[in-house]
Motif scaffolding. Sequence first.
Motif, mmCIF file in Angstrom:
data_model
loop_
_atom_site.group_PDB
_atom_site.id
_atom_site.type_symbol
_atom_site.label_atom_id
_atom_site.label_comp_id
_atom_site.label_asym_id
_atom_site.label_seq_id
_atom_site.Cartn_x
_atom_site.Cartn_y
_atom_site.Cartn_z
ATOM 1 N N LEU A 2 0.826 -1.203 0.000
ATOM 2 C CA LEU A 2 0.000 0.000 0.000
ATOM 3 C C LEU A 2 0.864 1.259 0.000
ATOM 4 C CD1 LEU A 2 -2.826 -1.014 2.492
ATOM 5 C CD2 LEU A 2 -3.187 -0.169 0.167
ATOM 6 N N GLY A 3 1.979 1.204 0.717
ATOM 7 C CA GLY A 3 2.888 2.348 0.746
ATOM 8 C C GLY A 3 3.422 2.685 -0.633
ATOM 9 N N TYR A 4 3.755 1.647 -1.413
ATOM 10 C CA TYR A 4 4.240 1.887 -2.775
ATOM 11 C C TYR A 4 3.116 2.417 -3.665
ATOM 12 C CZ TYR A 4 8.154 -0.919 -1.125
ATOM 13 O OH TYR A 4 9.214 -1.390 -0.398
ATOM 14 N N ALA A 5 1.888 1.943 -3.428
ATOM 15 C CA ALA A 5 0.747 2.417 -4.215
ATOM 16 C C ALA A 5 0.406 3.870 -3.902
ATOM 17 C CB ALA A 5 -0.470 1.524 -3.948
ATOM 18 N N LEU A 6 0.705 4.303 -2.671
ATOM 19 C CA LEU A 6 0.353 5.658 -2.243
ATOM 20 C C LEU A 6 1.522 6.634 -2.315
ATOM 21 C CD1 LEU A 6 -1.700 4.769 0.967
ATOM 22 C CD2 LEU A 6 -2.622 5.614 -1.198
ATOM 23 N N GLY A 7 2.747 6.112 -2.258
ATOM 24 C CA GLY A 7 3.911 6.976 -2.095
ATOM 25 C C GLY A 7 4.250 7.836 -3.293
ATOM 26 N N SER A 8 5.072 7.300 -4.207
ATOM 27 C CA SER A 8 5.526 8.116 -5.333
ATOM 28 C C SER A 8 4.398 8.594 -6.247
ATOM 29 C CB SER A 8 6.589 7.357 -6.146
ATOM 30 O OG SER A 8 6.128 6.097 -6.551
ATOM 31 N N PRO A 9 3.312 7.812 -6.488
ATOM 32 C CA PRO A 9 2.262 8.343 -7.373
ATOM 33 C C PRO A 9 1.598 9.614 -6.855
ATOM 34 C CG PRO A 9 2.038 5.966 -7.173
ATOM 35 C CD PRO A 9 3.046 6.397 -6.153
ATOM 36 N N TYR A 10 1.576 9.798 -5.521
ATOM 37 C CA TYR A 10 0.879 10.961 -4.953
ATOM 38 C C TYR A 10 1.810 11.851 -4.130
ATOM 39 C CZ TYR A 10 -2.918 7.932 -6.355
ATOM 40 O OH TYR A 10 -3.741 7.099 -7.089
ATOM 41 N N GLY A 11 3.108 11.585 -4.231
ATOM 42 C CA GLY A 11 4.080 12.432 -3.546
ATOM 43 C C GLY A 11 4.018 12.358 -2.034
ATOM 44 N N ILE A 12 3.655 11.188 -1.488
ATOM 45 C CA ILE A 12 3.576 11.023 -0.032
ATOM 46 C C ILE A 12 4.820 10.281 0.438
ATOM 47 C CG2 ILE A 12 2.207 10.141 1.890
ATOM 48 C CD1 ILE A 12 -0.216 10.094 0.051
ATOM 49 N N PRO A 13 5.594 10.825 1.369
ATOM 50 C CA PRO A 13 6.775 10.112 1.881
ATOM 51 C C PRO A 13 6.382 8.767 2.489
ATOM 52 C CG PRO A 13 6.765 12.402 2.600
ATOM 53 C CD PRO A 13 5.417 12.144 1.997
ATOM 54 N N HIS A 14 7.288 7.794 2.375
ATOM 55 C CA HIS A 14 6.955 6.460 2.858
ATOM 56 C C HIS A 14 6.781 6.399 4.377
ATOM 57 C CE1 HIS A 14 6.705 4.318 -0.805
ATOM 58 N NE2 HIS A 14 7.968 4.511 -1.165
ATOM 59 N N GLY A 15 7.425 7.291 5.103
ATOM 60 C CA GLY A 15 7.166 7.336 6.540
ATOM 61 C C GLY A 15 5.710 7.667 6.821
ATOM 62 N N ILE A 16 5.154 8.584 6.037
ATOM 63 C CA ILE A 16 3.755 8.986 6.218
ATOM 64 C C ILE A 16 2.814 7.890 5.724
ATOM 65 C CG2 ILE A 16 2.003 10.705 5.647
ATOM 66 C CD1 ILE A 16 4.215 11.681 7.547
ATOM 67 N N THR A 17 3.176 7.195 4.634
ATOM 68 C CA THR A 17 2.308 6.098 4.196
ATOM 69 C C THR A 17 2.212 5.023 5.273
ATOM 70 O OG1 THR A 17 4.045 4.824 3.048
ATOM 71 C CG2 THR A 17 2.885 6.513 1.773
ATOM 72 N N SER A 18 3.306 4.770 5.979
ATOM 73 C CA SER A 18 3.252 3.789 7.071
ATOM 74 C C SER A 18 2.378 4.281 8.218
ATOM 75 C CB SER A 18 4.668 3.472 7.573
ATOM 76 O OG SER A 18 5.408 2.760 6.596
ATOM 77 N N CYS A 19 2.433 5.586 8.500
ATOM 78 C CA CYS A 19 1.544 6.153 9.521
ATOM 79 C C CYS A 19 0.087 5.945 9.132
ATOM 80 C CB CYS A 19 1.822 7.643 9.701
ATOM 81 S SG CYS A 19 3.423 8.035 10.446
ATOM 82 N N LEU A 20 -0.205 6.074 7.849
ATOM 83 C CA LEU A 20 -1.568 5.893 7.352
ATOM 84 C C LEU A 20 -2.031 4.443 7.438
ATOM 85 C CD1 LEU A 20 -1.508 8.144 4.147
ATOM 86 C CD2 LEU A 20 -3.348 8.188 5.846
ATOM 87 N N THR A 21 -1.164 3.512 7.029
ATOM 88 C CA THR A 21 -1.631 2.155 6.737
ATOM 89 C C THR A 21 -1.363 1.112 7.811
ATOM 90 O OG1 THR A 21 0.447 1.564 5.603
ATOM 91 C CG2 THR A 21 -1.302 2.579 4.272
ATOM 92 N N LEU A 22 -0.251 1.214 8.540
ATOM 93 C CA LEU A 22 0.223 0.072 9.320
ATOM 94 C C LEU A 22 -0.792 -0.440 10.338
ATOM 95 C CD1 LEU A 22 2.366 -1.977 10.056
ATOM 96 C CD2 LEU A 22 3.427 -0.257 11.545
ATOM 97 N N GLY A 23 -1.325 0.428 11.186
ATOM 98 C CA GLY A 23 -2.258 -0.014 12.218
ATOM 99 C C GLY A 23 -3.481 -0.691 11.624
#
Length: 391
Positions: A267-288
């Motif tokens: 999910l982090g890869y799907a959200l990260g570079s396509p939408y300019g979201i740093p991977h640290g933030i994608t993990s904050c969004l998705t992990l829990g």
Amino acid sequence: MESSRSPLQGTYKPTTLQQLSYGPNSVKDNLLAALPKEDSRAFIVTGNSLATKTPLVKEVEELLGKERHAVTFSKIKQHAPVKELDEAVEVVLKAQGDHPIDTIISIGGGSPIDSAKAISFRVYEKTGHYLRHIAIPTTLSAAECTFGAGFTQPDGTKQAISQPGTLPTHVFYDPRFGAHTPPDLFISTGIRALDHAIELQYHPTATWMPCQLLALSAIKELFTFLPKYKQDPQNPDTITRLFLAAYASLGFLGSNIKGGLGLSHTLGYALGSPYGIPHGITSCLTLGHVVKLKARSSPATAAKIAEILPFIGTNTRSDDDVKDAEKVGDKILELVRQLGFKTTLTKKNVGRDQLDVIVERATGGLSKKEGISGEEREMVEGVRKLVEGLY
């Protein structure tokens, strides 16, 4: 048999890391000894902010001296765009001559470190020789722990390489380099490290010893020291503890693991570079949320996740693994909130019209296929519901 929990059997194949140095002055005291030869020439890869807004890159250049320092390339951007990598490779190749560059030093977070791997591989394709990779991390992304690297194509999608020859042979965790990192970036990449450690617990080919066992210690350290870092982001001992926790989260992966790390990373890869979201933030969004979804995916996965509870401050287990595993997910979400990183896709300017695209990328195109099994359909629907909940 390379997986190791059930049955308790496995094979761990170490990577080619030669030296890990940590603590104050570790770069100053040990960097020159990490060069392959006395007359080595090094190519520094970093980002513009580190090169222009901190003294760190200049200090490394001065430590190397004019004879050992060949070039500094400071154009690396978030998610490592391929255009910059192509430019860097050309710089290395043009600088070869009678005294060729044999070392690449990455200074920074995941983007400079992954870029250095990709540059080394492309130089290998041209010359037949890898550059020795020395990594000086400034974040907790743990990119220095693997020989995989991701970079971004012009359309915003991520491309990956996996080449053992690109792995850093030497890693330096110097708190002085972490102290110059903006605290928000340092903390969010700490959640990325937590993502590594958590997803390894239910990875089918991660070994129990040392990979999953040390990742459990990383989970404990990250839960303990990220809040302490937030209170005092200049404490060198706290920075060093977090650097080492990041290493424990991924550094013992081994060279024989198969497949991606897990759904939160996908999910982090799907959200990260396509939408300019740093991977640290994608993990904050998705992990829990991923952990709570995985808790309901199978009894075996729930049991593995539930084993994390004692490492995050809950010593009492119930008789219900699913309930305990979901509690782990809630604890992660609470840590993210406590650290000030609770967010949504809406706040990150990702429109709901992107839902299908995100689900397709996160499921490897499975959401668009016909005739999938009931189990696959259930997985796709679970991912869709999860993503919908991120808005």
